[in-house]
Design a protein around this motif. Sequence first.
Motif, PDB file in Angstrom:
ATOM      1  N   HIS A 123      23.766  17.025 -25.750  1.00 55.62           N
ATOM      2  CA  HIS A 123      24.231  15.560 -25.512  1.00 55.62           C
ATOM      3  C   HIS A 123      24.369  14.683 -26.497  1.00 55.62           C
ATOM      4  O   HIS A 123      25.188  13.716 -26.673  1.00 55.62           O
ATOM      5  N   ILE A 124      23.176  14.701 -27.212  1.00 60.01           N
ATOM      6  CA  ILE A 124      22.984  13.729 -28.397  1.00 60.01           C
ATOM      7  C   ILE A 124      24.007  13.930 -29.481  1.00 60.01           C
ATOM      8  O   ILE A 124      24.727  13.124 -30.048  1.00 60.01           O
ATOM      9  N   SER A 129      25.302  10.283 -28.848  1.00 60.85           N
ATOM     10  CA  SER A 129      24.635   9.372 -27.744  1.00 60.85           C
ATOM     11  C   SER A 129      23.560   8.822 -28.555  1.00 60.85           C
ATOM     12  O   SER A 129      22.616   9.480 -29.082  1.00 60.85           O
ATOM     13  N   THR A 130      23.515   7.389 -28.449  1.00 58.11           N
ATOM     14  CA  THR A 130      22.340   6.643 -29.055  1.00 58.11           C
ATOM     15  C   THR A 130      21.705   5.830 -27.928  1.00 58.11           C
ATOM     16  O   THR A 130      21.061   4.904 -27.876  1.00 58.11           O
ATOM     17  N   ALA A 137      13.895  11.144 -30.085  1.00 57.35           N
ATOM     18  CA  ALA A 137      14.692  12.438 -30.479  1.00 57.35           C
ATOM     19  C   ALA A 137      15.383  12.324 -31.797  1.00 57.35           C
ATOM     20  O   ALA A 137      15.337  12.926 -32.683  1.00 57.35           O
ATOM     21  N   ILE A 138      16.165  11.078 -31.927  1.00 54.27           N
ATOM     22  CA  ILE A 138      16.942  10.927 -33.019  1.00 54.27           C
ATOM     23  C   ILE A 138      16.102  10.610 -34.307  1.00 54.27           C
ATOM     24  O   ILE A 138      16.350  11.116 -35.298  1.00 54.27           O
ATOM     25  N   SER A 162      31.574  13.611 -38.051  1.00 54.14           N
ATOM     26  CA  SER A 162      31.435  12.294 -37.621  1.00 54.14           C
ATOM     27  C   SER A 162      30.473  11.667 -36.520  1.00 54.14           C
ATOM     28  O   SER A 162      29.724  10.744 -36.608  1.00 54.14           O
ATOM     29  N   ASN A 163      30.027  12.845 -35.610  1.00 52.95           N
ATOM     30  CA  ASN A 163      29.020  12.532 -34.696  1.00 52.95           C
ATOM     31  C   ASN A 163      27.602  12.503 -35.440  1.00 52.95           C
ATOM     32  O   ASN A 163      27.029  11.741 -35.209  1.00 52.95           O
ATOM     33  N   ILE A 164      27.421  13.381 -36.460  1.00 52.78           N
ATOM     34  CA  ILE A 164      26.372  13.384 -37.305  1.00 52.78           C
ATOM     35  C   ILE A 164      26.005  11.888 -37.824  1.00 52.78           C
ATOM     36  O   ILE A 164      25.139  11.639 -37.830  1.00 52.78           O
ATOM     37  N   LYS A 165      27.185  11.596 -38.555  1.00 51.30           N
ATOM     38  CA  LYS A 165      27.205  10.433 -39.236  1.00 51.30           C
ATOM     39  C   LYS A 165      27.001   9.343 -38.348  1.00 51.30           C
ATOM     40  O   LYS A 165      25.970   8.220 -38.982  1.00 51.30           O
ATOM     41  N   LYS A 166      27.321   9.208 -37.354  1.00 52.33           N
ATOM     42  CA  LYS A 166      26.995   7.951 -36.331  1.00 52.33           C
ATOM     43  C   LYS A 166      25.664   7.793 -35.825  1.00 52.33           C
ATOM     44  O   LYS A 166      25.085   7.011 -36.125  1.00 52.33           O
ATOM     45  N   LEU A 167      25.121   9.262 -35.654  1.00 55.34           N
ATOM     46  CA  LEU A 167      23.746   9.244 -35.456  1.00 55.34           C
ATOM     47  C   LEU A 167      22.686   8.798 -36.568  1.00 55.34           C
ATOM     48  O   LEU A 167      21.946   8.099 -36.366  1.00 55.34           O
TER      49      LEU A 167
END
Length: 190
Positions: A123-124, A129-130, A137-138, A162-167
């Motif tokens: 999910h993360i 997801s933030t 976890a992040i 892009s998801n990894i970048k956002k996190l």
Amino acid sequence: MVAPIDFIKEKYIEPNNITQDMLCKSLAIGKKTISELYQHKRGFTLHTAKKFAKFFGLKPEFILMKQVEYDLSLDKEEYAFIKPYVEISMEDKKANSAKWILSSINNSISDKELHYSVDDLFHIFSLASTEAKYHYAITTLFKEVSYEDVIKYCELHKIKKSNIKKLYEFYLTTFNAKAIAEYEWLFEEL
């Protein structure tokens, strides 16, 4: 698909007026076996194929291959319950990758009820997801989990960069964290 006995009858038996009795005698095969072959109640076995092949100057492999092709054409079993090894292997790789990351994240959480799950991890990453419940976890992902493990997990699960970048950007700004060279390099392309 033509049954192998029908092929042999059409090409060799009928043009040469060979009777079932002659086949029985010449091949040392019982009348019942010949009759059942003719009626499609049985197929060629290794031994009957070798005998017919010898008699008609064929290769036993040819007759047996025709028999296998014929049997497969009649068989309607799908075996839907069987997963291909490639899928099972990929599922194992995904699960092991997730467990490896989760062991790092959950290592310092003493209350097991607060441990993150495989679904939480997916999910993360899949939604970037933030949510507040994922902050620990992040943080741990970028502080303690190796870059290679994160990338491997994301590749296996087809997570967008892009998801990894956002996190990662969330981690940097929210926790006033230092940049990590590997992630900086990864995102230069985006």
